[in-house]
Design a protein around this motif. Structure first.
Motif, PDB file in Angstrom:
ATOM      1  N   MET A   1       6.389  23.357   2.930  1.00  0.00           N
ATOM      2  CA  MET A   1       6.579  22.275   2.388  1.00  0.00           C
ATOM      3  C   MET A   1       6.990  20.903   2.543  1.00  0.00           C
ATOM      4  O   MET A   1       7.993  20.867   3.287  1.00  0.00           O
ATOM      5  N   PHE A   2       6.811  19.763   2.658  1.00  0.00           N
ATOM      6  CA  PHE A   2       7.705  18.818   3.195  1.00  0.00           C
ATOM      7  C   PHE A   2       7.651  17.650   2.025  1.00  0.00           C
ATOM      8  O   PHE A   2       6.913  17.632   0.852  1.00  0.00           O
ATOM      9  N   PRO A   3       9.336  17.012   1.429  1.00  0.00           N
ATOM     10  CA  PRO A   3       9.604  15.832   0.932  1.00  0.00           C
ATOM     11  C   PRO A   3       9.385  14.331   1.237  1.00  0.00           C
ATOM     12  O   PRO A   3       8.964  14.152   2.065  1.00  0.00           O
ATOM     13  N   ASN A   4       8.369  14.232   0.063  1.00  0.00           N
ATOM     14  CA  ASN A   4       7.241  13.536   0.314  1.00  0.00           C
ATOM     15  C   ASN A   4       7.416  11.829  -0.860  1.00  0.00           C
ATOM     16  O   ASN A   4       7.770  11.711  -1.714  1.00  0.00           O
ATOM     17  N   PHE A   5       7.385  10.929  -0.035  1.00  0.00           N
ATOM     18  CA  PHE A   5       7.258   9.403  -0.040  1.00  0.00           C
ATOM     19  C   PHE A   5       6.341   9.082  -1.380  1.00  0.00           C
ATOM     20  O   PHE A   5       4.949   8.518  -0.464  1.00  0.00           O
ATOM     21  N   SER A   6       6.287   8.871  -2.759  1.00  0.00           N
ATOM     22  CA  SER A   6       5.285   8.297  -3.654  1.00  0.00           C
ATOM     23  C   SER A   6       5.595   6.373  -4.240  1.00  0.00           C
ATOM     24  O   SER A   6       6.915   6.983  -4.847  1.00  0.00           O
ATOM     25  N   PRO A   7       6.285   5.845  -3.429  1.00  0.00           N
ATOM     26  CA  PRO A   7       6.463   4.524  -4.375  1.00  0.00           C
ATOM     27  C   PRO A   7       5.418   3.943  -5.775  1.00  0.00           C
ATOM     28  O   PRO A   7       7.065   3.424  -6.369  1.00  0.00           O
ATOM     29  N   GLY A   8       4.412   4.510  -5.727  1.00  0.00           N
ATOM     30  CA  GLY A   8       4.069   3.907  -7.429  1.00  0.00           C
ATOM     31  C   GLY A   8       4.821   4.264  -8.981  1.00  0.00           C
ATOM     32  O   GLY A   8       5.608   3.900  -9.209  1.00  0.00           O
ATOM     33  N   PRO A   9       4.817   5.626  -8.458  1.00  0.00           N
ATOM     34  CA  PRO A   9       5.907   6.326  -9.651  1.00  0.00           C
ATOM     35  C   PRO A   9       7.026   5.675  -9.806  1.00  0.00           C
ATOM     36  O   PRO A   9       8.171   6.030 -10.645  1.00  0.00           O
ATOM     37  N   LEU A  10       7.870   5.143  -8.535  1.00  0.00           N
ATOM     38  CA  LEU A  10       9.375   4.828  -8.748  1.00  0.00           C
ATOM     39  C   LEU A  10       9.093   3.101  -9.221  1.00  0.00           C
ATOM     40  O   LEU A  10      11.016   2.964  -8.878  1.00  0.00           O
ATOM     41  N   GLY A  11       8.122   2.672  -9.361  1.00  0.00           N
ATOM     42  CA  GLY A  11       7.869   1.302  -9.854  1.00  0.00           C
ATOM     43  C   GLY A  11       8.653   0.522  -8.410  1.00  0.00           C
ATOM     44  O   GLY A  11       8.611  -0.854  -8.186  1.00  0.00           O
ATOM     45  N   ILE A  12       7.923   0.747  -7.722  1.00  0.00           N
ATOM     46  CA  ILE A  12       7.914   0.333  -5.872  1.00  0.00           C
ATOM     47  C   ILE A  12       6.576  -0.371  -5.409  1.00  0.00           C
ATOM     48  O   ILE A  12       6.156   0.639  -5.351  1.00  0.00           O
ATOM     49  N   ASN A  13       6.287  -1.535  -5.974  1.00  0.00           N
ATOM     50  CA  ASN A  13       4.873  -2.075  -5.266  1.00  0.00           C
ATOM     51  C   ASN A  13       4.689  -2.763  -3.820  1.00  0.00           C
ATOM     52  O   ASN A  13       5.442  -4.365  -3.293  1.00  0.00           O
ATOM     53  N   VAL A  14       5.021  -2.181  -2.364  1.00  0.00           N
ATOM     54  CA  VAL A  14       5.253  -2.906  -1.516  1.00  0.00           C
ATOM     55  C   VAL A  14       3.583  -2.502  -0.858  1.00  0.00           C
ATOM     56  O   VAL A  14       3.180  -1.460  -0.296  1.00  0.00           O
ATOM     57  N   PRO A  15       3.407  -3.309   0.228  1.00  0.00           N
ATOM     58  CA  PRO A  15       2.406  -2.896   1.333  1.00  0.00           C
ATOM     59  C   PRO A  15       2.770  -1.764   1.895  1.00  0.00           C
ATOM     60  O   PRO A  15       3.647  -1.400   1.797  1.00  0.00           O
ATOM     61  N   PHE A  16       1.343  -0.353   2.657  1.00  0.00           N
ATOM     62  CA  PHE A  16       1.382   0.397   3.274  1.00  0.00           C
ATOM     63  C   PHE A  16       2.531   0.739   4.428  1.00  0.00           C
ATOM     64  O   PHE A  16       3.281   0.932   4.440  1.00  0.00           O
ATOM     65  N   ASN A  17       2.471  -0.743   4.846  1.00  0.00           N
ATOM     66  CA  ASN A  17       3.014  -0.924   6.190  1.00  0.00           C
ATOM     67  C   ASN A  17       4.619  -0.687   5.805  1.00  0.00           C
ATOM     68  O   ASN A  17       5.715   0.296   6.146  1.00  0.00           O
ATOM     69  N   GLU A  18       4.924  -1.265   5.196  1.00  0.00           N
ATOM     70  CA  GLU A  18       6.968  -1.646   3.999  1.00  0.00           C
ATOM     71  C   GLU A  18       7.375   0.282   3.501  1.00  0.00           C
ATOM     72  O   GLU A  18       8.019   0.568   3.637  1.00  0.00           O
TER      73      GLU A  18
END
Length: 286
Positions: A1-18
């Motif tokens: 298993m690996f630590p995974n980053f999901s921007p949406g639940p954190l309130g982060i709205n950035v494009p894919f490259n960011e």
């Protein structure tokens, strides 16, 4: 298993490259993506541009966000179904082979039997399209009693119920999204995860419950970072996942206003640190 980053639940709205750069900067091993956004990138830059960016930054795909609300009116559902094969094919070509959705735990307009048939009718064709493209499909049960108290009819709100629905959908590629908050609020010990197999677990969410509330008093969209209050057994949960050799993403979903109010880099940093603490508590190598 690996630590995974999901921007949406954190309130982060950035494009894919960011989002890629934030994931790399703070040491995540994977990234959740919007399949609709990736379709746009593929149309203008080519599929290879996406694959190369992920590979160059040594990132795995977590999940791609399930792209349409299957619970809505029939016309919207049919439109979503019509668009799903192209989206699933793009995901398969990228190696993004996991997606998931949640099951609402109660309803006002359908009793249990009618609601179960509704979910079979709406989700069977979804599951088949995804299976045809080699995409694993996770179902998330939602545990809080406070949600069920607001509605007339109870529906699936336990791991056992979600397992049964997954089996009845019948495609062979349907499993579970296991969220530690929903284990806690459905009064299911984290040790029950040891009875699952890696093949049954499509996706994992981690967080912590709010202090000062019992399990039955917890509110779905009010949570904290994992290992913050200690109400959920994050060490036991990760140890159980390790015991079944779970090989997928572990994603923080805190639904926490303090985190949402932070600048994106600070929210990503705190989230990464919470995962590092969680791995340490479990005695695992991240």
């Amino acid at each position: 298993m690996f630590p995974n980053f999901s921007p949406g639940p954190l309130g982060i709205n950035v494009p894919f490259n960011e989002a890629v750069q934030l994931a790399v900067r703070f040491g995540f091993g994977g990234l959740d993506v919007s399949i609709a956004e990736l379709q746009q990138i593929a149309a203008t830059q080519g599929v290879e541009a996406i694959s190369e960016q992920m590979a160059r930054n040594d990132l795995q795909f977590g999940i791609w966000t399930f792209p349409f609300p299957y619970r809505d009116d029939e016309d919207s559902w049919r439109q979503g179904l019509a668009e799903l094969p192209a989206r699933a094919e793009l995901a398969r070509s990228l190696g993004a082979v996991r997606t998931s959705t949640y099951i609402a735990p109660a309803a006002d307009d359908r009793n249990w039997e009618v609601n179960y048939e509704f979910h079979l009718a709406r989700l069977r064709p979804v599951a088949q399209i995804l299976a045809d493209h080699g995409i694993r499909f996770g179902l998330e049960w939602v545990g809080p009693k406070t949600l069920r108290d607001e509605k007339k009819y109870d529906f699936i709100h336990t791991m056992e119920g979600a397992q049964q629905l997954a089996a009845d959908l019948g495609s062979g590629e349907v499993g579970l999204l296991v969220d530690i908050f929903h284990l806690y609020t459905s009064h299911t010990d984290v040790s029950e995860v040891r009875n699952l197999s890696n093949a049954q677990v499509v996706n994992v969410h981690v967080n912590d419950a709010v202090a000062g509330r019992t399990a039955d008093e917890q509110i779905d969209f009010e949570r904290t970072l994992p290992a913050e209050t200690g109400l959920t057994d994050i060490a036991g949960f990760l140890q159980a996942l390790d015991a079944i050799a779970y090989d997928g993403p572990v994603t923080v979903e805190p639904f926490n206003q303090r985190i949402r109010d932070l600048p994106p880099a600070d929210a990503a940093r705190e989230t990464a640190e919470s995962l590092q603490r969680s791995w340490q508590l479990a005695g695992l190598n991240s």
